[in-house]
Design an enzyme around this catalytic site. Structure first.
Site, PDB file in Angstrom:
ATOM      1  CB  SER B 147      22.624 -23.429 -18.345  1.00  0.00           C
ATOM      2  OG  SER B 147      22.378 -24.191 -19.056  1.00  0.00           O
ATOM      3  CG  ASP B 223      15.656 -27.228 -17.628  1.00  0.00           C
ATOM      4  OD1 ASP B 223      15.650 -26.988 -19.098  1.00  0.00           O
ATOM      5  OD2 ASP B 223      16.188 -26.267 -17.088  1.00  0.00           O
ATOM      6  CG  HIS B 255      17.477 -23.479 -19.163  1.00  0.00           C
ATOM      7  ND1 HIS B 255      17.920 -24.686 -18.476  1.00  0.00           N
ATOM      8  CD2 HIS B 255      18.094 -23.281 -19.932  1.00  0.00           C
ATOM      9  CE1 HIS B 255      19.185 -24.752 -18.037  1.00  0.00           C
ATOM     10  NE2 HIS B 255      19.623 -23.398 -19.278  1.00  0.00           N
TER      11      HIS B 255
END
Lengths: 277, 277
Positions: B147, B223, B255
Site C-alpha cells: 500500500s 481490494d 487489501h
C-alpha cells in the site's frame, strides 16, 4: 445461527470470522475458520487450534502462519476464543484468570460457573455449529494448541478417544495440577477436590494410558515460562507409557508466536499425515 | 547507537526489534530486523519491507509470514516504521496524515518539516545504521512494501538506480499525484508545487523510464481501495515503457495482510532470484 464478521481471501481459501450466541457459555462468542480452496468441492479435514492465555480467536489467525500450510494440505483450521466474553461475564484483574483464561474446563464454582464452560464449548457446541454449516469432515479431525491451548488440545484429545486422528502442542501447560499455571485456575473453576482436576492434566492423562494416535510436542529451550509449563513431566510420562510420539526441545526458542510460526509447517504436516492416512 | 527492544528466535534466525535516536527524524525510531541463520557466518542480502498507512514496524513483522521464506533463502528483512513518532512530533486526527502516514517523503511544509523526513530515513540513515552494525551485504539489497509502503518501495527503487536488485509491491498506492491517497499528503508535506511530487509517484517515474531490474506487482481484484490505489495507471505505464516485470491481478483478494501473506512466498522468491544472480 451465526453472523459473518469478516471473510478475507487467503491462500486461495477463505479466512472467516464468525460470531454466534452460545447456549453453553451464555454469551456471544467469536471464532475464526480458515477454509481451504478444496472446501468448495466438498468436506475437508479440520485442524483445531486452541490459543493461550490472553488470546482471542484472532492471535493465531493473524500471527501463526498456519494458513499457508493448511492450504497446501487442503485442511481447514478452527480458531476458537479462549473464554466467554462480555459484560455480565465474571472476570478477574489477573491476566491468567477469567476472560482470556478459560483453561478449557467447565467451571462449577462461583462466580465462574454460569459462563465458563469452554470444555463443552470446544468439545460439543462449536463442533456442531461447524459441521452443520461448513464443508468440514467430522470423521477427520485433529487438534493442536499453544501454551494453555496446548493443555486444551492434549486434554481434549485424551478424553475423547477416536475423535481426533492426531494431537500436537506448542509449549503446552503440561502438568497444571502441579503448577501455578493450573492450581490457581483449577481451584477457582473446579474447586479444591483435586480428583476433578485429573482429566484436565495432560501429564496425568498420559500416565493413565495416553493417546491412541501420534503425538507431537514442541518446546522452546529458552521459554521464559518453563517452570510453569513443566514439559519434563509430560516428556517423562510419554516415555513411561511408551506413547508413540515425538517430543522436541528447540534451542534458543522462547514462548512467542515467533516460536509457534517457526514450527507450524511441521505441525500441519504431522496432522496431514494422520488425517489423510 | 541503538537499543535492543527484543530478540526472538524465529525460523532458526533472530527476529529483533531495535530503537535509536534518529538525527534525520529528530526523534526516537523503532525498527524490526530479521536475520536468518546464515548471518552468523557473514553478511547476507537484505530485503526491505515498507509498511502502509497506520502501521508501525510491527505489523508486517508479525502478520506477513515473511520470515518463513526469508529464512529459506538466507535473506534478512528490515521493517522500518512508517513515520516519526512521539510527543512533539506533529500529528493529525486523520489516519492518513501525520503519525503512521509519513508517505516516504521529506516534508518541507510546516508543521511537518522538522520530523517528517522518512525518505532520508529509509534511504540513508537507517541503511547506514544497519550496514554498520549487522551482518548485511550492502551490495545485495531489494525492496518491497504494501500500500503506502508499496509506493515507498517503488519510488525509492526508481530514484536510486543500481541500489536495489529488484523491487516489488503489494497493492501499492500507484499514482498518488492523481489520488486522494496522495494529493492530500503530498500537498501537506511538499506543498502545492506539483513538480516536487513527480519523484514520489510510481506511475510518473515508470513513464520516465522505469526500473533497471525486475518488477513484481500484486493487486487484489476485490481490494476495497482500488479507486485510491490506481493500479491501472501503473500497469499501463509498465506496458508503455516495456518495463521487464510482472503485474498480477488476483481474483477475490482484498487489501488485508491475508492478501499479503498469501503471496509473500512469491515475492521473497522473486527477490532471491535477483539477489543471488
Amino acid at each position: 445461527m451465526f453472523e459473518t464478521v469478516s471473510e478475507n481471501r487467503c491462500f486461495d481459501g477463505v479466512q472467516g470470522v464468525y460470531s454466534h450466541d452460545s447456549d453453553v457459555c451464555g454469551c456471544n462468542m467469536t471464532f475464526g475458520l480458515f477454509l481451504p480452496e478444496e472446501a468448495a468441492e466438498g468436506p475437508v479435514p479440520l485442524l483445531w487450534y486452541l490459543s493461550g492465555l490472553t488470546c482471542t480467536h484472532e492471535n493465531a489467525m493473524t500471527k501463526s502462519g498456519a494458513q499457508a500450510w493448511a492450504a497446501e494440505h487442503g485442511i481447514a483450521l478452527a480458531f476458537p476464543d479462549t473464554s466467554p466474553r462480555g459484560e455480565g461475564v465474571a472476570d478477574d484483574d489477573a491476566y491468567d484468570l477469567g476472560q482470556g483464561a478459560g483453561f478449557y474446563v467447565n467451571a462449577v464454582q462461583e462466580p465462574w460457573a454460569p459462563h465458563y464452560r469452554m470444555w463443552d464449548y470446544v468439545a460439543t457446541e462449536l463442533p456442531r455449529l461447524l459441521f452443520n454449516n461448513f464443508a468440514l469432515d467430522e470423521e477427520r479431525q485433529a487438534i493442536t494448541g499453544h501454551s494453555m491451548g496446548g493443555h486444551g488440545a492434549l486434554t481434549l484429545a485424551m478424553n475423547h478417544p477416536g475423535r481426533y486422528a492426531s494431537v500436537s502442542a506448542f509449549a503446552p501447560i503440561a502438568h497444571p495440577s502441579m503448577s501455578d499455571w493450573g492450581r490457581k485456575q483449577l481451584t477457582a473453576y473446579l474447586g479444591t477436590d483435586t480428583d476433578a482436576w485429573a482429566r484436565h492434566d495432560a501429564t496425568l492423562l498420559m500416565r493413565e494410558g495416553g493417546f491412541a494416535g501420534p503425538v507431537l510436542i514442541d518446546q522452546g529451550a529458552s521459554d521464559q515460562f518453563l517452570d510453569l509449563l513443566k514439559p519434563e513431566a509430560l516428556a517423562a510420562a510419554i516415555a513411561e507409557v511408551r506413547q508413540p510420539g515425538t517430543f522436541r526441545m528447540h534451542e534458543g526458542y522462547d514462548h512467542s508466536y515467533f516460536f509457534v510460526s517457526s514450527f507450524m509447517e511441521d505441525h500441519v504436516s504431522f496432522h496431514a499425515d494422520a488425517l489423510y492416512r
